[in-house]
Design a protein around this motif. Structure first.
Motif, PDB file in Angstrom:
ATOM      1  N   ALA A 135       0.822  -1.201   0.000  1.00 28.87           N
ATOM      2  CA  ALA A 135       0.000   0.000   0.000  1.00 28.87           C
ATOM      3  C   ALA A 135       0.861   1.258   0.000  1.00 28.87           C
ATOM      4  N   GLU A 136       1.940   1.238   0.748  1.00 32.50           N
ATOM      5  CA  GLU A 136       2.833   2.395   0.833  1.00 32.50           C
ATOM      6  C   GLU A 136       3.563   2.635  -0.488  1.00 32.50           C
ATOM      7  N   ALA A 137       3.822   1.561  -1.243  1.00 30.21           N
ATOM      8  CA  ALA A 137       4.582   1.675  -2.502  1.00 30.21           C
ATOM      9  C   ALA A 137       3.856   2.524  -3.546  1.00 30.21           C
ATOM     10  N   VAL A 138       2.520   2.587  -3.492  1.00 23.46           N
ATOM     11  CA  VAL A 138       1.768   3.336  -4.500  1.00 23.46           C
ATOM     12  C   VAL A 138       1.167   4.619  -3.956  1.00 23.46           C
ATOM     13  N   HIS A 139       1.370   4.884  -2.696  1.00 21.67           N
ATOM     14  CA  HIS A 139       0.735   6.026  -2.017  1.00 21.67           C
ATOM     15  C   HIS A 139       0.948   7.335  -2.769  1.00 21.67           C
ATOM     16  N   SER A 140       2.168   7.641  -3.118  1.00 21.84           N
ATOM     17  CA  SER A 140       2.481   8.931  -3.748  1.00 21.84           C
ATOM     18  C   SER A 140       2.074   8.984  -5.225  1.00 21.84           C
ATOM     19  N   GLN A 141       1.773   7.827  -5.821  1.00 20.19           N
ATOM     20  CA  GLN A 141       1.447   7.798  -7.254  1.00 20.19           C
ATOM     21  C   GLN A 141      -0.053   7.870  -7.536  1.00 20.19           C
ATOM     22  N   LEU A 142      -0.875   7.581  -6.535  1.00 19.34           N
ATOM     23  CA  LEU A 142      -2.310   7.590  -6.735  1.00 19.34           C
ATOM     24  C   LEU A 142      -2.853   9.007  -6.657  1.00 19.34           C
TER      25      LEU A 142
END
Length: 261
Positions: free
Chosen positions: A253-260
């Protein structure tokens, strides 16, 4: 006399296309029974006059979404283009699919992505070490939000007052003997899950299945989905979900946080 300004609700009412709404409702009714359905059955399921349902069906048949001989009607594979458009255009799926595959391979278990749709959760992507998924857990599978780990992880986005109102209003039919249906107990559990950052549900949605989920947040912290992993109760104890699966889910979940967006 000055002309009254139309409200936004008036404009929405004017823009509403009733025939399109009826046609979509009719399409959804095919899922209420296995196999072809009669005109009468479909009209009854969609709460439409028989003559209206007949016109809708022939229109859908001309568009390639329905096949029939005038008596029995079925959906065609062409209807899957509607779902495929959603899957291809959804940013959450595009970003999370590699994550689901990675954590599923690491845990050697199936991982899933779900979104909230009213009072239900809908599974929109899955990852697995073998890419073979168990029956009944296909893309598009729906479950009540209140008794699933993905649902509770996403319901935590609402404030306590709003959440209490939602829980009181929704249908809370028990799916297993372990399903919690009391709205006050559910409110306490969801707020506790919100505080700890994950939800673990044990045999409440399915008799022999437990799962753990974490919310997926976009760049500004708003919850937009949830990812989960689960297993049969005889094979994986609850504590193992926390010790082995939870770190993988949180990392994903943290891996995509900044990209969503």
């Amino acid at each position: 006399m000055p002309k009254l300004k139309r409200s936004e609700s008036d404009e929405r009412a004017t823009d509403f296309v009733e025939s399109l709404d009826r046609g979509l409702r009719l399409l959804q009714c095919f899922g209420t029974a296995a196999g072809p359905m009669t005109l009468s059955d479909l009209a009854r399921a969609a709460d439409l006059p028989r003559a209206t349902a007949r016109r809708m069906l022939f229109t859908l048949q001309r568009g390639g979404y329905v096949s029939g001989d005038g008596k029995l009607f079925s959906l065609t594979p062409h209807v899957l283009t509607l779902a495929a458009s959603y899957l291809r255009s959804n940013q959450i799926i595009a970003l999370l699919q590699p994550v689901l595959d990675r954590i599923a391979t690491a845990a050697q278990e199936i991982s899933s992505l779900a979104v909230l749709d009213g009072d239900d959760v809908v599974f929109i992507a899955r990852g697995g070490p073998t890419r073979v998924f168990s029956s009944g857990l296909e893309i598009g599978y729906r479950l009540p939000a209140f008794c699933t780990s993905v649902g509770r992880a996403m319901l935590g986005q609402f404030g306590d007052t709003d959440l209490a109102a939602r829980l009181n209003a929704m249908n809370r039919e028990a799916l297993t003997p372990q399903t919690v249906t009391d709205p006050k107990v559910l409110l306490a559990r969801i707020t506790a899950d919100r505080a700890q950052g994950y939800s673990l549900v044990d045999r409440e949605a399915e008799p022999h299945f437990r799962s753990i989920s974490v919310p997926v947040r976009r760049y500004d912290g708003v919850i937009v989905a949830a990812i989960n992993m689960g297993a049969h109760v005889d094979r994986v104890p609850a504590q193992e979900l926390i010790d082995r699966f939870l770190p993988l889910l949180r990392e994903g979940a943290e891996a995509v946080h900044s990209q969503l967006l």
